[in-house]
Enzyme design. Structure first.
Site, mmCIF file in Angstrom:
data_model
loop_
_atom_site.group_PDB
_atom_site.id
_atom_site.type_symbol
_atom_site.label_atom_id
_atom_site.label_comp_id
_atom_site.label_asym_id
_atom_site.label_seq_id
_atom_site.Cartn_x
_atom_site.Cartn_y
_atom_site.Cartn_z
ATOM 1 N N LEU A 112 -21.667 8.936 -27.486
ATOM 2 C CA LEU A 112 -20.473 8.892 -28.341
ATOM 3 C C LEU A 112 -19.407 9.828 -27.785
ATOM 4 O O LEU A 112 -19.113 10.885 -28.349
ATOM 5 C CB LEU A 112 -20.835 9.266 -29.784
ATOM 6 N N HIS A 113 -18.835 9.442 -26.660
ATOM 7 C CA HIS A 113 -17.792 10.215 -26.006
ATOM 8 C C HIS A 113 -16.591 9.320 -25.768
ATOM 9 O O HIS A 113 -16.735 8.118 -25.547
ATOM 10 C CB HIS A 113 -18.287 10.764 -24.666
ATOM 11 N N ALA A 114 -15.404 9.882 -25.840
ATOM 12 C CA ALA A 114 -14.142 9.221 -25.549
ATOM 13 C C ALA A 114 -14.017 7.828 -26.171
ATOM 14 O O ALA A 114 -13.904 7.700 -27.374
ATOM 15 C CB ALA A 114 -13.894 9.201 -24.049
#
Length: 93
Positions: free
Chosen positions: A14-16
Site C-alpha cells: 500500500l504505497h503511492a
C-alpha cells in the site's frame, strides 16, 4: 463490528498509487472504515497519510473494519480491491 482480514494483493504494497486507489475507494464507501496491520492499531482508511504510515507490504495481512450500517457490503468491496490489487473499486463483488 464488521471485519475483513485480507492479504495485500499489490506487489509493492500500500504505497503511492495503490494507497491512492484504496483511499479513494474507502472514501467512496461513504462510511467510516479503519485499516490496520494484523498486529497493529487501526487508522482511518480515508486518510492517505495514515494508510501510507502503515507501511503495509505486498502479501501482508491487513484488517478492514467498520461499525456503520451497510459495513458488510462496503468491506467486501474494499477487501476485493486490496486482495486482487485492482486498479479501481469493483462495482459488484
Amino acid at each position: 463490528m464488521a471485519e475483513r482480514r485480507v492479504n495485500v494483493g499489490w506487489a509493492e504494497g500500500l504505497h503511492a498509487r495503490p494507497a491512492s486507489i484504496f483511499v479513494r475507494a474507502a472514501t467512496a464507501a461513504g462510511i467510516p472504515v479503519t485499516i490496520a496491520k494484523a498486529d497493529g492499531n487501526p487508522v482511518n482508511a480515508a486518510s492517505m497519510l495514515a494508510v501510507l504510515g502503515l507501511g503495509a507490504q505486498g502479501g501482508e495481512e491487513i484488517v478492514l473494519a467498520s461499525e456503520a450500517d451497510g459495513a458488510d457490503a462496503a468491506l467486501d468491496r474494499l477487501a476485493k480491491l486490496v486482495a486482487e490489487g485492482l486498479e479501481e473499486l469493483p462495482e459488484t463483488v
